[in-house]
Design a protein around this motif. Structure first.
Motif, PDB file in Angstrom:
ATOM      1  N   PHE A  36       0.819  -1.194   0.000  1.00 60.17           N
ATOM      2  CA  PHE A  36       0.000   0.000   0.000  1.00 60.17           C
ATOM      3  C   PHE A  36       0.862   1.256   0.000  1.00 60.17           C
ATOM      4  CE2 PHE A  36      -3.234   3.026   1.139  1.00 60.17           C
ATOM      5  CZ  PHE A  36      -4.365   2.496   0.542  1.00 60.17           C
ATOM      6  N   LEU A  37       1.977   1.193   0.702  1.00 58.91           N
ATOM      7  CA  LEU A  37       2.926   2.301   0.641  1.00 58.91           C
ATOM      8  C   LEU A  37       3.380   2.483  -0.800  1.00 58.91           C
ATOM      9  CD1 LEU A  37       4.734   4.409   1.979  1.00 58.91           C
ATOM     10  CD2 LEU A  37       6.420   2.601   2.393  1.00 58.91           C
ATOM     11  N   ASN A  38       3.502   1.368  -1.501  1.00 52.81           N
ATOM     12  CA  ASN A  38       3.857   1.394  -2.902  1.00 52.81           C
ATOM     13  C   ASN A  38       2.824   2.194  -3.705  1.00 52.81           C
ATOM     14  OD1 ASN A  38       4.906   0.632  -5.444  1.00 52.81           O
ATOM     15  ND2 ASN A  38       3.546  -1.127  -5.503  1.00 52.81           N
ATOM     16  N   ASN A  39       1.533   2.004  -3.401  1.00 61.80           N
ATOM     17  CA  ASN A  39       0.472   2.761  -4.071  1.00 61.80           C
ATOM     18  C   ASN A  39       0.540   4.240  -3.723  1.00 61.80           C
ATOM     19  OD1 ASN A  39      -0.597   0.498  -5.327  1.00 61.80           O
ATOM     20  ND2 ASN A  39      -1.986   0.046  -3.655  1.00 61.80           N
ATOM     21  N   LEU A  40       0.896   4.526  -2.465  1.00 58.11           N
ATOM     22  CA  LEU A  40       1.041   5.919  -2.063  1.00 58.11           C
ATOM     23  C   LEU A  40       2.208   6.569  -2.807  1.00 58.11           C
ATOM     24  CD1 LEU A  40       0.472   5.727   1.799  1.00 58.11           C
ATOM     25  CD2 LEU A  40      -1.113   6.550   0.063  1.00 58.11           C
ATOM     26  N   ILE A  41       3.257   5.784  -3.010  1.00 60.39           N
ATOM     27  CA  ILE A  41       4.403   6.303  -3.760  1.00 60.39           C
ATOM     28  C   ILE A  41       3.981   6.619  -5.195  1.00 60.39           C
ATOM     29  CG2 ILE A  41       6.673   5.728  -4.688  1.00 60.39           C
ATOM     30  CD1 ILE A  41       6.699   6.366  -1.732  1.00 60.39           C
ATOM     31  N   ASP A  42       3.133   5.752  -5.780  1.00 57.44           N
ATOM     32  CA  ASP A  42       2.586   6.029  -7.111  1.00 57.44           C
ATOM     33  C   ASP A  42       1.891   7.383  -7.122  1.00 57.44           C
ATOM     34  OD1 ASP A  42       3.460   3.845  -8.450  1.00 57.44           O
ATOM     35  OD2 ASP A  42       1.570   2.767  -8.448  1.00 57.44           O
ATOM     36  N   SER A  43       1.040   7.591  -6.112  1.00 57.76           N
ATOM     37  CA  SER A  43       0.296   8.854  -6.030  1.00 57.76           C
ATOM     38  C   SER A  43       1.242  10.030  -5.837  1.00 57.76           C
ATOM     39  CB  SER A  43      -0.715   8.796  -4.875  1.00 57.76           C
ATOM     40  OG  SER A  43      -1.676   7.802  -5.104  1.00 57.76           O
ATOM     41  N   PHE A  44       2.278   9.810  -5.034  1.00 56.24           N
ATOM     42  CA  PHE A  44       3.235  10.888  -4.769  1.00 56.24           C
ATOM     43  C   PHE A  44       3.918  11.330  -6.052  1.00 56.24           C
ATOM     44  CE2 PHE A  44       7.681  12.047  -4.042  1.00 56.24           C
ATOM     45  CZ  PHE A  44       7.519  13.169  -3.253  1.00 56.24           C
ATOM     46  N   TRP A  45       4.438  10.360  -6.811  1.00 52.30           N
ATOM     47  CA  TRP A  45       5.166  10.711  -8.030  1.00 52.30           C
ATOM     48  C   TRP A  45       4.228  11.236  -9.110  1.00 52.30           C
ATOM     49  CZ3 TRP A  45       9.980  11.632  -7.622  1.00 52.30           C
ATOM     50  CH2 TRP A  45      10.791  10.896  -6.757  1.00 52.30           C
ATOM     51  N   VAL A  63      -3.714  19.823   1.178  1.00 54.77           N
ATOM     52  CA  VAL A  63      -3.258  19.173   2.406  1.00 54.77           C
ATOM     53  C   VAL A  63      -4.278  19.354   3.521  1.00 54.77           C
ATOM     54  CG1 VAL A  63      -1.476  19.146   4.191  1.00 54.77           C
ATOM     55  CG2 VAL A  63      -0.844  19.430   1.798  1.00 54.77           C
ATOM     56  N   ASP A  64      -4.736  20.576   3.711  1.00 56.28           N
ATOM     57  CA  ASP A  64      -5.676  20.860   4.795  1.00 56.28           C
ATOM     58  C   ASP A  64      -6.984  20.103   4.629  1.00 56.28           C
ATOM     59  OD1 ASP A  64      -3.844  22.569   5.944  1.00 56.28           O
ATOM     60  OD2 ASP A  64      -4.689  24.379   5.037  1.00 56.28           O
ATOM     61  N   ARG A  65      -7.513  20.098   3.408  1.00 58.31           N
ATOM     62  CA  ARG A  65      -8.779  19.416   3.186  1.00 58.31           C
ATOM     63  C   ARG A  65      -8.626  17.903   3.317  1.00 58.31           C
ATOM     64  NH1 ARG A  65     -13.604  19.069   4.561  1.00 58.31           N
ATOM     65  NH2 ARG A  65     -14.995  18.025   3.069  1.00 58.31           N
ATOM     66  N   SER A  66      -7.531  17.357   2.820  1.00 59.94           N
ATOM     67  CA  SER A  66      -7.284  15.920   2.957  1.00 59.94           C
ATOM     68  C   SER A  66      -7.184  15.530   4.423  1.00 59.94           C
ATOM     69  CB  SER A  66      -5.996  15.531   2.223  1.00 59.94           C
ATOM     70  OG  SER A  66      -6.090  15.799   0.851  1.00 59.94           O
ATOM     71  N   SER A  67      -6.557  16.379   5.232  1.00 61.23           N
ATOM     72  CA  SER A  67      -6.422  16.112   6.656  1.00 61.23           C
ATOM     73  C   SER A  67      -7.778  16.091   7.344  1.00 61.23           C
ATOM     74  CB  SER A  67      -5.527  17.175   7.313  1.00 61.23           C
ATOM     75  OG  SER A  67      -4.254  17.204   6.720  1.00 61.23           O
ATOM     76  N   PRO A 111       0.471  16.160   9.105  1.00 55.59           N
ATOM     77  CA  PRO A 111       1.801  15.835   8.566  1.00 55.59           C
ATOM     78  C   PRO A 111       1.795  14.651   7.601  1.00 55.59           C
ATOM     79  CG  PRO A 111       1.637  15.276  10.904  1.00 55.59           C
ATOM     80  CD  PRO A 111       0.444  16.092  10.572  1.00 55.59           C
ATOM     81  N   ILE A 112       0.879  13.702   7.807  1.00 54.39           N
ATOM     82  CA  ILE A 112       0.789  12.560   6.895  1.00 54.39           C
ATOM     83  C   ILE A 112       0.389  13.032   5.500  1.00 54.39           C
ATOM     84  CG2 ILE A 112      -0.610  10.535   6.315  1.00 54.39           C
ATOM     85  CD1 ILE A 112      -0.640   9.833   9.282  1.00 54.39           C
ATOM     86  N   CYS A 113      -0.617  13.906   5.442  1.00 59.25           N
ATOM     87  CA  CYS A 113      -1.110  14.392   4.146  1.00 59.25           C
ATOM     88  C   CYS A 113      -0.144  15.377   3.492  1.00 59.25           C
ATOM     89  CB  CYS A 113      -2.480  15.046   4.315  1.00 59.25           C
ATOM     90  SG  CYS A 113      -3.799  13.879   4.728  1.00 59.25           S
ATOM     91  N   GLU A 114       0.780  15.924   4.256  1.00 56.30           N
ATOM     92  CA  GLU A 114       1.735  16.885   3.702  1.00 56.30           C
ATOM     93  C   GLU A 114       2.667  16.269   2.667  1.00 56.30           C
ATOM     94  OE1 GLU A 114       4.010  19.182   6.432  1.00 56.30           O
ATOM     95  OE2 GLU A 114       2.250  20.013   7.442  1.00 56.30           O
ATOM     96  N   ILE A 115       2.808  14.947   2.715  1.00 55.17           N
ATOM     97  CA  ILE A 115       3.716  14.312   1.749  1.00 55.17           C
ATOM     98  C   ILE A 115       3.213  14.497   0.325  1.00 55.17           C
ATOM     99  CG2 ILE A 115       4.450  12.605   3.435  1.00 55.17           C
ATOM    100  CD1 ILE A 115       2.780  10.533   1.968  1.00 55.17           C
ATOM    101  N   PHE A 116       1.925  14.858   0.179  1.00 45.93           N
ATOM    102  CA  PHE A 116       1.378  15.088  -1.157  1.00 45.93           C
ATOM    103  C   PHE A 116       1.435  16.555  -1.551  1.00 45.93           C
ATOM    104  CE2 PHE A 116      -0.416  11.052   0.028  1.00 45.93           C
ATOM    105  CZ  PHE A 116      -0.341  10.329  -1.147  1.00 45.93           C
ATOM    106  N   ASN A 117       2.079  17.373  -0.731  1.00 46.66           N
ATOM    107  CA  ASN A 117       2.188  18.796  -1.054  1.00 46.66           C
ATOM    108  C   ASN A 117       3.391  19.027  -1.962  1.00 46.66           C
ATOM    109  OD1 ASN A 117       1.519  21.532  -0.950  1.00 46.66           O
ATOM    110  ND2 ASN A 117       2.940  21.896   0.733  1.00 46.66           N
ATOM    111  N   VAL A 118       3.306  18.456  -3.159  1.00 50.83           N
ATOM    112  CA  VAL A 118       4.395  18.587  -4.107  1.00 50.83           C
ATOM    113  C   VAL A 118       4.587  20.042  -4.514  1.00 50.83           C
ATOM    114  CG1 VAL A 118       5.240  17.887  -6.373  1.00 50.83           C
ATOM    115  CG2 VAL A 118       4.021  16.248  -4.937  1.00 50.83           C
ATOM    116  N   TYR A 119       3.464  20.749  -4.664  1.00 53.81           N
ATOM    117  CA  TYR A 119       3.529  22.155  -5.014  1.00 53.81           C
ATOM    118  C   TYR A 119       3.444  22.979  -3.739  1.00 53.81           C
ATOM    119  CZ  TYR A 119       2.308  20.145  -9.506  1.00 53.81           C
ATOM    120  OH  TYR A 119       2.285  19.363 -10.634  1.00 53.81           O
TER     121      TYR A 119
END
Length: 455
Positions: free
Chosen positions: A33-42, A356-360, A341-349
């Protein structure tokens, strides 16, 4: 011989068997699942449309995975019952039947992908990001065999109690995908197509390990040889009785995500989908331990049921529920506390703090969606273990669709509570359905006790 020790383990103390089977599976699933999160991150580094497309395609990808898990569940259930009855010859025959089913299912998925993927994307409401959806989805459908074969083969390993060989290839797959994702997406400039290609390559590589143990080392307990294959329609029937409902359950999970997306669009708009996609991925993490423990429960309850050992069967239900509940509560508490902080990893921009705030906010609310799921999960997987796949499907439909999504619609749309009502209704329905499912399996447990006393 290690394989014999594994068989002794799954026919012995249920707690030890569940711990031995479940904890490595939990780790591998979390890594996957972390692998899927990495997909989303990239992919989120491409743009928000690409991330949204990943969210739209995710349910279809889950359907493919679900089909593999379904055939695997049917295989695991039947072989485990054969082990309990000490019918090892029939178990080897069932192995070959399951592999043939995997190829049949893969061919059907391939045909669906060729002719209907475009239409499914439109039905999902992803018209605005259809090009991204096609780039990622086409390779997943075309090479779906890369996901089906490892799932079915792993189920055979789990049925013989060999959890390491069932989980280690999955771990390798996850690690490889994390490594090659950025290479294909950015270094080779393949974009979202690169994310899909990386997933397929990693899965095929992990399966090579399984092939090595089966055909080169040749030290698995059950043998993948056509010499053991004696076509029996009864074996196909027994596998399908569990695998079809189990696969349908996975499809229902995907359907839930689709309905969630639709209700969110209706009540809050497309932008909310991106935030929900991030939160939903983490919410799904809290369900992974229940899945891992449930997979172990299929094996252990199946063996106990086949041997007509009520004491082990009863202990399996109680311990798997308690273990799943404990781990789920701990994970949900951690997500609630550290949501931001967990959702911040998706703050690429750097300017996208609103995402980030709404996801949290969504994550903190939806952790309550999972709190009582271990009760329902134990019921569903135990029914699969004893070969009652359609009962498992019935309580899943009750929990996921009839109650969870129906309540979400009522609260969000009919009562005009908006997207908050959608989330609240889903939480109430899910928890109520989970408790009802557990009541059903407990009644089954008491009936099994009486039959064993008579027997």
């Amino acid at each position: 011989m290690q394989a014999n020790e594994n068989i002794e383990l799954i026919t012995g103390n249920p707690r030890k068997a569940i711990n031995k089977l479940a904890f490595p599976t939990i780790f591998s699933m979390l890594l996957m699942f972390l692998n899927n999160l990495i997909d989303s991150f990239w992919v989120s580094g491409l743009n928000s449309d690409a991330l949204a497309a990943l969210g739209f395609i995710a349910p279809l990808y889950l359907v493919i995975i679900g089909l593999g898990n379904g055939v695997g569940a049917g295989t695991n259930s039947l072989i485990s019952r054969y082990v309990g009855e000490k019918r090892f010859g029939d178990a080897n025959n069932a192995v070959m039947h399951s592999m043939i089913l995997a190829f049949i299912v893969s061919f059907i998925v391939l045909i669906v992908g060729i002719f209907f993927l475009d239409d499914m994307i439109i039905l999902l409401g992803a018209d605005s990001v259809s090009s991204y959806c096609l780039s990622y989805g086409q390779i997943i459908f075309m090479l779906n065999i890369a996901f089906l074969l490892p799932n079915v083969t792993a189920s055979v390993f789990r049925a013989e109690g060999d959890v390491k060989r069932a989980t280690n290839p999955l771990i390798l797959t996850a690690i490889l995908n994390m490594i090659i994702d950025p290479v294909l997406i950015y270094s080779l400039n393949l974009g979202i197509f690169g994310a899909g290609l990386a997933t397929v390559i990693a899965s095929f590589t992990g399966y090579v390990c399984m092939l090595y143990w089966i055909f080169i080392k040749k030290d698995t307990f059950f043998k993948f040889k056509f010499s053991y294959y004696k076509r029996k329609l009864e074996i196909y029937k027994e596998i399908l009785v569990v695998s079809l409902p189990a696969a349908t359950e996975e499809i229902i999970f995907a359907l839930v995500a689709i309905i969630f997306n639709f209700l969110i669009i209706v009540t809050a708009g497309v932008e909310e989908v991106a935030s929900f996609t991030i939160a939903w991925r983490f919410i799904s993490i809290a369900f992974l331990p229940c899945m891992a423990i449930g997979i172990a429960t299929i094996t252990v309850s199946g063996v106990a049921y086949g041997a007509r050992n009520w004491q082990n069967f009863n202990e399996t239900i109680k311990y798997s529920t308690l273990l799943g509940l404990t781990i789920t509560i701990l994970i949900c508490a951690a997500f609630f506390i550290f949501a931001n902080p967990i959702c911040e990893i998706f703050n690429v921009y750097e300017t996208n703090w609103a995402l980030v705030d709404r996801s949290s906010e969504i994550l903190r609310m939806l952790v309550f969606y999972n709190v009582l799921i271990p009760f329902g999960a134990t019921a569903a997987y135990t029914y699969q273990g004893v070969g009652s796949g359609f009962k498992s499907l019935a309580i899943t439909i009750l929990r996921e669709l009839v109650l969870s999504m129906a309540f979400a619609y009522v609260f969000g749309v009919m009562l005009n509570m908006g997207v908050f009502g959608v989330y609240l209704g889903a939480i109430i329905g899910m928890n109520a359905g989970s408790l009802l499912g557990f009541v059903c399996i407990w009644i089954f447990n008491l009936k099994f006790k009486k039959s064993c006393d008579v027997y």
